[in-house]
Scaffold this motif. Structure first.
Motif, PDB file in Angstrom:
ATOM      1  N   ARG A  80       0.841  -1.180   0.000  1.00  0.00           N
ATOM      2  CA  ARG A  80       0.000   0.000   0.000  1.00  0.00           C
ATOM      3  C   ARG A  80       0.877   1.230   0.000  1.00  0.00           C
ATOM      4  O   ARG A  80       2.065   1.158   0.281  1.00  0.00           O
ATOM      5  CB  ARG A  80      -0.857   0.030   1.266  1.00  0.00           C
ATOM      6  N   VAL A  81       0.275   2.368  -0.258  1.00  0.00           N
ATOM      7  CA  VAL A  81       0.986   3.641  -0.198  1.00  0.00           C
ATOM      8  C   VAL A  81       0.230   4.547   0.756  1.00  0.00           C
ATOM      9  O   VAL A  81      -0.996   4.635   0.682  1.00  0.00           O
ATOM     10  CB  VAL A  81       1.074   4.297  -1.588  1.00  0.00           C
ATOM     11  N   ASN A  82       0.930   5.186   1.685  1.00  0.00           N
ATOM     12  CA  ASN A  82       0.227   6.049   2.640  1.00  0.00           C
ATOM     13  C   ASN A  82       0.115   7.472   2.100  1.00  0.00           C
ATOM     14  O   ASN A  82       0.603   7.788   1.015  1.00  0.00           O
ATOM     15  CB  ASN A  82       0.903   6.015   4.013  1.00  0.00           C
ATOM     16  N   GLU A  83      -0.540   8.314   2.886  1.00  0.00           N
ATOM     17  CA  GLU A  83      -0.837   9.664   2.424  1.00  0.00           C
ATOM     18  C   GLU A  83       0.416  10.470   2.123  1.00  0.00           C
ATOM     19  O   GLU A  83       0.375  11.443   1.376  1.00  0.00           O
ATOM     20  CB  GLU A  83      -1.671  10.390   3.493  1.00  0.00           C
ATOM     21  N   ARG A  84       1.511  10.053   2.730  1.00  0.00           N
ATOM     22  CA  ARG A  84       2.756  10.783   2.522  1.00  0.00           C
ATOM     23  C   ARG A  84       3.471  10.304   1.269  1.00  0.00           C
ATOM     24  O   ARG A  84       4.435  10.925   0.837  1.00  0.00           O
ATOM     25  CB  ARG A  84       3.656  10.578   3.746  1.00  0.00           C
ATOM     26  N   ASP A  86       4.708   7.094   1.007  1.00  0.00           N
ATOM     27  CA  ASP A  86       5.631   6.008   1.313  1.00  0.00           C
ATOM     28  C   ASP A  86       5.000   4.666   0.940  1.00  0.00           C
ATOM     29  O   ASP A  86       3.846   4.407   1.270  1.00  0.00           O
ATOM     30  CB  ASP A  86       5.973   6.003   2.806  1.00  0.00           C
ATOM     31  N   ARG A  87       5.787   3.847   0.290  1.00  0.00           N
ATOM     32  CA  ARG A  87       5.326   2.507  -0.049  1.00  0.00           C
ATOM     33  C   ARG A  87       5.575   1.587   1.139  1.00  0.00           C
ATOM     34  O   ARG A  87       6.588   1.707   1.823  1.00  0.00           O
ATOM     35  CB  ARG A  87       6.102   2.002  -1.264  1.00  0.00           C
ATOM     36  N   ARG A  88       4.643   0.660   1.383  1.00  0.00           N
ATOM     37  CA  ARG A  88       4.833  -0.275   2.498  1.00  0.00           C
ATOM     38  C   ARG A  88       4.237  -1.626   2.162  1.00  0.00           C
ATOM     39  O   ARG A  88       3.071  -1.714   1.766  1.00  0.00           O
ATOM     40  CB  ARG A  88       4.160   0.272   3.762  1.00  0.00           C
ATOM     41  N   VAL A  89       5.019  -2.674   2.321  1.00  0.00           N
ATOM     42  CA  VAL A  89       4.503  -4.033   2.136  1.00  0.00           C
ATOM     43  C   VAL A  89       3.757  -4.430   3.401  1.00  0.00           C
ATOM     44  O   VAL A  89       4.278  -4.295   4.510  1.00  0.00           O
ATOM     45  CB  VAL A  89       5.649  -5.016   1.863  1.00  0.00           C
ATOM     46  N   VAL A  90       2.517  -4.905   3.249  1.00  0.00           N
ATOM     47  CA  VAL A  90       1.703  -5.225   4.412  1.00  0.00           C
ATOM     48  C   VAL A  90       1.619  -6.724   4.690  1.00  0.00           C
ATOM     49  O   VAL A  90       1.279  -7.131   5.795  1.00  0.00           O
ATOM     50  CB  VAL A  90       0.279  -4.647   4.292  1.00  0.00           C
ATOM     51  N   ALA A 111      -5.121  -3.334  -2.062  1.00  0.00           N
ATOM     52  CA  ALA A 111      -3.667  -3.271  -2.088  1.00  0.00           C
ATOM     53  C   ALA A 111      -3.191  -3.648  -3.477  1.00  0.00           C
ATOM     54  O   ALA A 111      -3.960  -4.185  -4.289  1.00  0.00           O
ATOM     55  CB  ALA A 111      -3.065  -4.210  -1.044  1.00  0.00           C
TER      56      ALA A 111
ATOM     57  N   LEU B 158      -0.804  -0.350   9.748  1.00  0.00           N
ATOM     58  CA  LEU B 158       0.574  -0.600   9.325  1.00  0.00           C
ATOM     59  C   LEU B 158       1.094   0.538   8.457  1.00  0.00           C
ATOM     60  O   LEU B 158       2.267   0.922   8.542  1.00  0.00           O
ATOM     61  CB  LEU B 158       0.586  -1.914   8.530  1.00  0.00           C
ATOM     62  N   VAL B 159       0.239   1.074   7.628  1.00  0.00           N
ATOM     63  CA  VAL B 159       0.691   2.049   6.641  1.00  0.00           C
ATOM     64  C   VAL B 159       0.689   3.468   7.194  1.00  0.00           C
ATOM     65  O   VAL B 159       1.587   4.248   6.904  1.00  0.00           O
ATOM     66  CB  VAL B 159      -0.201   1.963   5.379  1.00  0.00           C
ATOM     67  N   GLU B 160      -0.316   3.793   8.008  1.00  0.00           N
ATOM     68  CA  GLU B 160      -0.454   5.179   8.433  1.00  0.00           C
ATOM     69  C   GLU B 160       0.093   5.440   9.831  1.00  0.00           C
ATOM     70  O   GLU B 160       0.482   6.554  10.148  1.00  0.00           O
ATOM     71  CB  GLU B 160      -1.932   5.594   8.390  1.00  0.00           C
ATOM     72  N   ASP B 244       3.103  15.944   6.128  1.00  0.00           N
ATOM     73  CA  ASP B 244       3.152  15.113   4.934  1.00  0.00           C
ATOM     74  C   ASP B 244       3.835  15.825   3.777  1.00  0.00           C
ATOM     75  O   ASP B 244       4.528  15.199   2.976  1.00  0.00           O
ATOM     76  CB  ASP B 244       1.726  14.708   4.508  1.00  0.00           C
TER      77      ASP B 244
END
Lengths: 246, 246
Positions: A80-84, A86-90, A111, B158-160, B244
């Motif tokens: 997923r990608v957050n509001e900022r 940043d990419r993150r594997v969940v 996702a 996890l993402v935020e 952000d």
DNA sequence: CGGTTGATTGAGGCCCATCAATCCAGGTGG
DNA sequence: CCACCTGGATTGATGGGCCTCAATCAACCG
């Protein structure tokens, strides 16, 4: 588990996909495993096999979800990608896992699913599963089981792979990756790129690289190649013990 | 939503729980919301209302799961402990949420549920839901929806709430807490103890305290009391934007 | 009133992000 | 075949954010 022969459940080879489904190697662990043969007959023609190369996306966050996918082989990462930005594997998905459950609720994909290794999946249209689950109540139970698996996996990611010093997080990741190793004689694991490790463990590529180098020197990672390595499970367990004990 | 009167769905007041279920304020958002009145008749007597004080556990990780719980009011946190012994909150639950879905799969609870505020829940025996879902296929759909909600919540956590500098994580937490605010005229949010904030955001109580103090000075948190505060949503949005954007 | 629990604030140090240089493998074209 | 380029990995130097340790404070209570 014990390398025994997979029986031929079905003998109907009229449709090209029929053979693939009937003698499917993941049928025992997959969603349709509990289905009777009569039901299997109805679905061959709607199932499509897809092959993905590493770094190729199976589906993308926010897109219309018209299908679910059963993983036959290989490893994928859900990110997923957050509001900022940043990419993150969940979480990760491997053999027997079912992806895109959101489709059953008419929701867009939650996702992006990206192939880590060579990947084989079976595409299952949402409509097929909806019809089937009406007549086969066992399917609902199977779906719920998958949902719980996904939830548990995501929560475990939060608890085991997002806390503690970077060294421990890398060790935990290696342990998890060993669960997705091909059932080959020698257990070679998939080793993510440093950038992907960063997206999994919330660290920079430099830190990830330092940890990998360190574990190479210590003999935890043995035959490190570009995208795979041999894991010394005993040394890993010992290192984890030491990291947790303190 | 708009403060309209909740109709009296049922007029059967023979059983003490009958009235509570029929005119239940969360029926529209809860699992049984889609059930016809005939089905509701069958279940009154099996549903028990429970009240929890802050810091009291609804159920514990690893225990036998014989019941699910619908949250009527208040906020709970779901937490796990990793192999190292660190406690970590993996998501929150509020009005209308369904907890303990694992029970449907005969699995032990996958997390500990702790009341954050005063909490009212309805206890639903697993056996009841199993029988009911056989005759009412709409229940299966509802359950799947809850599972997806939980999964989505965990992934969002996890993402935020697990990335970026501590200041941003605290701001994100405040935004999320505002979603669980009581529908009272003025939006007072529940403010976790510093220790709980640490378990939610993976930081020490000192860092959490410093961030709260800082946000007090900046006017994002206004009337800070022991366990609740008034949130300046405009200032919060602005602070998030700034965190952000950079 | 002393005792306890949680919050706050300060000082110092460490882990990891940042910036930067180098190295290495694979691909491309001369 | 080699020079060249490119993307990723590695390693070093430095600084900053957060953890750690510690002292103080506020609130509650027996």
């Amino acid at each position: 588990m014990t390398g025994r022969i997979i029986p031929l459940y079905r003998q109907d080879f009229t449709h090209p996909q029929a053979q693939a489904c009937a003698r499917c190697g993941v049928r025992e662990v997959a969603l349709f495993g509990a289905l009777p043969d009569e039901a299997l007959d109805q679905i061959h023609q709607h199932i499509a096999e897809e092959r993905l190369a590493p770094r190729q996306a199976l589906f993308e966050l926010g897109h219309r979800a018209d299908a679910l996918y059963t993983v036959r082989s290989g490893v994928l990462q859900l990110e997923r990608v957050n509001e900022r930005g940043d990419r993150r594997v969940v979480r990760l998905a491997g053999r027997g896992d079912l992806l895109g459950l959101e489709a059953m609720l008419l929701q867009p994909y939650g996702a992006t699913a990206v192939a880590c290794t060579q990947v084989e999946v079976c595409r299952i249209p949402r409509s097929l599963l909806q019809e089937l689950s009406a007549s086969q109540p066992s399917l609902s139970a199977g779906l719920m089981q998958r949902w719980q698996q996904a939830l548990s996996g995501s929560e475990e990611w939060l608890v085991e792979l997002s806390m503690g010093p970077s060294r421990r997080r890398v060790l935990q990741l290696l342990r998890k990756l060993s669960e997705y190793a091909e059932p080959a004689p020698l257990s070679n694991i998939w080793l993510p790129s440093r950038e992907d490790m960063g997206a999994m463990l919330n660290m920079t590529i430099e830190t990830a690289s330092r940890m990998v180098s360190s574990l190479k020197r210590e003999g935890v990672l043995l035959d490190v190649q570009s995208r795979q390595a041999c894991l010394n499970t005993a040394a890993l367990a010992e290192a984890l013990q030491a990291a947790d004990g303190d």
